[in-house]
Design a protein around this motif. Structure first.
Motif, PDB file in Angstrom:
ATOM      1  N   VAL A  81      -2.746  14.730  -8.865  1.00  0.00           N
ATOM      2  CA  VAL A  81      -2.277  14.114  -7.668  1.00  0.00           C
ATOM      3  C   VAL A  81      -3.059  13.188  -7.063  1.00  0.00           C
ATOM      4  CG1 VAL A  81      -0.920  14.833  -5.549  1.00  0.00           C
ATOM      5  CG2 VAL A  81      -0.555  16.105  -7.828  1.00  0.00           C
ATOM      6  N   TRP A  82      -4.412  13.671  -6.714  1.00  0.00           N
ATOM      7  CA  TRP A  82      -5.419  12.998  -5.978  1.00  0.00           C
ATOM      8  C   TRP A  82      -5.869  12.057  -6.923  1.00  0.00           C
ATOM      9  CZ3 TRP A  82      -5.334  13.600  -1.211  1.00  0.00           C
ATOM     10  CH2 TRP A  82      -5.176  15.053  -0.731  1.00  0.00           C
ATOM     11  N   LEU A  83      -5.862  12.063  -8.025  1.00  0.00           N
ATOM     12  CA  LEU A  83      -6.296  10.929  -9.057  1.00  0.00           C
ATOM     13  C   LEU A  83      -5.271   9.973  -8.981  1.00  0.00           C
ATOM     14  CD1 LEU A  83      -8.562   9.822 -10.853  1.00  0.00           C
ATOM     15  CD2 LEU A  83      -7.216  10.896 -12.671  1.00  0.00           C
ATOM     16  N   GLY A  84      -3.906  10.153  -8.983  1.00  0.00           N
ATOM     17  CA  GLY A  84      -2.993   9.184  -8.951  1.00  0.00           C
ATOM     18  C   GLY A  84      -2.848   8.374  -7.603  1.00  0.00           C
ATOM     19  N   LEU A  85      -3.296   9.157  -6.401  1.00  0.00           N
ATOM     20  CA  LEU A  85      -3.138   8.572  -5.184  1.00  0.00           C
ATOM     21  C   LEU A  85      -4.119   7.718  -5.194  1.00  0.00           C
ATOM     22  CD1 LEU A  85      -1.786   8.503  -2.465  1.00  0.00           C
ATOM     23  CD2 LEU A  85      -3.243  10.420  -1.726  1.00  0.00           C
ATOM     24  N   GLY A  86      -5.451   8.032  -5.607  1.00  0.00           N
ATOM     25  CA  GLY A  86      -6.561   7.023  -5.387  1.00  0.00           C
ATOM     26  C   GLY A  86      -6.392   5.797  -6.375  1.00  0.00           C
ATOM     27  N   PHE A  87      -5.674   5.836  -7.468  1.00  0.00           N
ATOM     28  CA  PHE A  87      -5.532   4.554  -8.245  1.00  0.00           C
ATOM     29  C   PHE A  87      -4.591   3.799  -7.510  1.00  0.00           C
ATOM     30  CE2 PHE A  87      -7.026   6.842 -12.224  1.00  0.00           C
ATOM     31  CZ  PHE A  87      -7.964   6.007 -12.664  1.00  0.00           C
ATOM     32  N   GLY A  88      -3.659   4.409  -7.058  1.00  0.00           N
ATOM     33  CA  GLY A  88      -2.440   3.576  -6.240  1.00  0.00           C
ATOM     34  C   GLY A  88      -3.036   3.023  -4.932  1.00  0.00           C
ATOM     35  N   LEU A  89      -4.079   3.581  -4.215  1.00  0.00           N
ATOM     36  CA  LEU A  89      -4.735   2.902  -2.864  1.00  0.00           C
ATOM     37  C   LEU A  89      -5.608   1.721  -3.504  1.00  0.00           C
ATOM     38  CD1 LEU A  89      -5.197   6.113  -0.754  1.00  0.00           C
ATOM     39  CD2 LEU A  89      -3.510   4.197  -0.481  1.00  0.00           C
ATOM     40  N   GLY A  90      -6.299   2.237  -4.713  1.00  0.00           N
ATOM     41  CA  GLY A  90      -7.311   1.300  -5.221  1.00  0.00           C
ATOM     42  C   GLY A  90      -6.730  -0.149  -5.540  1.00  0.00           C
ATOM     43  N   ARG A  91      -5.559   0.327  -6.099  1.00  0.00           N
ATOM     44  CA  ARG A  91      -4.567  -1.146  -6.605  1.00  0.00           C
ATOM     45  C   ARG A  91      -3.978  -1.879  -5.415  1.00  0.00           C
ATOM     46  NH1 ARG A  91      -4.117  -4.820 -10.542  1.00  0.00           N
ATOM     47  NH2 ARG A  91      -2.091  -5.332 -10.546  1.00  0.00           N
ATOM     48  N   ALA A  92      -3.717  -1.060  -4.516  1.00  0.00           N
ATOM     49  CA  ALA A  92      -2.954  -1.638  -3.212  1.00  0.00           C
ATOM     50  C   ALA A  92      -4.209  -2.512  -2.505  1.00  0.00           C
ATOM     51  CB  ALA A  92      -2.372  -0.671  -2.293  1.00  0.00           C
TER      52      ALA A  92
ATOM     53  N   PHE B  78       1.022   8.887  -6.346  1.00  0.00           N
ATOM     54  CA  PHE B  78       1.379  10.210  -5.820  1.00  0.00           C
ATOM     55  C   PHE B  78       2.224  10.885  -6.816  1.00  0.00           C
ATOM     56  CE2 PHE B  78       3.629  13.394  -3.485  1.00  0.00           C
ATOM     57  CZ  PHE B  78       2.550  14.389  -2.978  1.00  0.00           C
ATOM     58  N   GLY B  79       3.617   9.999  -7.159  1.00  0.00           N
ATOM     59  CA  GLY B  79       4.630  10.697  -7.853  1.00  0.00           C
ATOM     60  C   GLY B  79       4.135  10.819  -9.204  1.00  0.00           C
ATOM     61  N   ALA B  80       3.313   9.863  -9.984  1.00  0.00           N
ATOM     62  CA  ALA B  80       2.909   9.968 -11.238  1.00  0.00           C
ATOM     63  C   ALA B  80       1.726  10.905 -11.448  1.00  0.00           C
ATOM     64  CB  ALA B  80       2.204   8.586 -11.841  1.00  0.00           C
ATOM     65  N   GLY B  81       0.961  11.186 -10.210  1.00  0.00           N
ATOM     66  CA  GLY B  81       0.152  12.470 -10.303  1.00  0.00           C
ATOM     67  C   GLY B  81       0.702  13.664 -10.361  1.00  0.00           C
TER      68      GLY B  81
ATOM     69  N   LEU C 287       3.647  18.304 -15.796  1.00  0.00           N
ATOM     70  CA  LEU C 287       3.811  18.373 -17.214  1.00  0.00           C
ATOM     71  C   LEU C 287       2.844  18.764 -18.130  1.00  0.00           C
ATOM     72  CD1 LEU C 287       6.109  15.123 -17.363  1.00  0.00           C
ATOM     73  CD2 LEU C 287       6.892  17.609 -17.521  1.00  0.00           C
ATOM     74  N   PHE C 288       1.488  18.342 -17.481  1.00  0.00           N
ATOM     75  CA  PHE C 288       0.396  18.183 -18.472  1.00  0.00           C
ATOM     76  C   PHE C 288      -0.664  19.261 -17.990  1.00  0.00           C
ATOM     77  CE2 PHE C 288       2.180  14.159 -19.405  1.00  0.00           C
ATOM     78  CZ  PHE C 288       2.621  14.310 -20.340  1.00  0.00           C
ATOM     79  N   PHE C 289      -1.017  19.235 -16.841  1.00  0.00           N
ATOM     80  CA  PHE C 289      -2.164  20.055 -16.530  1.00  0.00           C
ATOM     81  C   PHE C 289      -1.881  21.416 -15.585  1.00  0.00           C
ATOM     82  CE2 PHE C 289      -3.338  15.640 -16.698  1.00  0.00           C
ATOM     83  CZ  PHE C 289      -4.268  15.860 -17.515  1.00  0.00           C
TER      84      PHE C 289
ATOM     85  N   GLY D 248       0.958  -1.264  -0.095  1.00  0.00           N
ATOM     86  CA  GLY D 248      -0.038   0.029  -0.080  1.00  0.00           C
ATOM     87  C   GLY D 248       0.832   1.173   0.103  1.00  0.00           C
ATOM     88  N   ILE D 249       1.932   1.238   0.703  1.00  0.00           N
ATOM     89  CA  ILE D 249       2.720   2.511   0.651  1.00  0.00           C
ATOM     90  C   ILE D 249       3.456   2.372  -0.619  1.00  0.00           C
ATOM     91  CG2 ILE D 249       4.951   3.208   2.030  1.00  0.00           C
ATOM     92  CD1 ILE D 249       4.080   1.964   4.413  1.00  0.00           C
ATOM     93  N   VAL D 250       3.984   1.656  -1.070  1.00  0.00           N
ATOM     94  CA  VAL D 250       4.769   1.573  -2.318  1.00  0.00           C
ATOM     95  C   VAL D 250       3.680   1.968  -3.600  1.00  0.00           C
ATOM     96  CG1 VAL D 250       6.031   0.340  -4.092  1.00  0.00           C
ATOM     97  CG2 VAL D 250       6.465   0.081  -1.802  1.00  0.00           C
ATOM     98  N   LYS D 251       2.593   1.467  -3.697  1.00  0.00           N
ATOM     99  CA  LYS D 251       1.400   1.709  -4.635  1.00  0.00           C
ATOM    100  C   LYS D 251       0.909   3.182  -4.626  1.00  0.00           C
ATOM    101  CE  LYS D 251       1.683  -2.265  -6.397  1.00  0.00           C
ATOM    102  NZ  LYS D 251       1.978  -2.701  -7.693  1.00  0.00           N
TER     103      LYS D 251
END
Length: 80
Positions: A51-62, A33-36, A42-44, A25-28
């Protein structure tokens, strides 16, 4: 006369699985978060939603991988 408390194999199994799930969970979430942050910069134009979207995807995957780990170990069962 102190007795050493020994844990049963099932307790050791659960503790080992929890260690894997928490570290996963910590790694994902960190990767998400880093990808967000990277996408935000770079893009937004440094908005917060990537950032929140990337964190949500990471926590969901974990969460889904942790659920799979507990199901394989026979600790969590799904009732039909």
């Amino acid at each position: 006369m102190s007795e050493i408390a020994t844990s049963s194999p099932s307790t050791s199994l659960v503790n080992a699985k929890w260690d894997v799930v928490i570290s996963n969970g910590i790694v994902k979430s960190g990767l998400g978060f880093g990808a967000g942050v990277l996408a935000s910069v770079l893009f937004f134009r440094r908005r917060a939603f990537p950032v929140w979207l990337g964190l949500g995807f990471g926590l969901g995957r974990a969460y889904s991988e942790g659920d799979s780990i507990f199901r394989e170990a026979g600790i969590r069962e799904v009732k039909a």
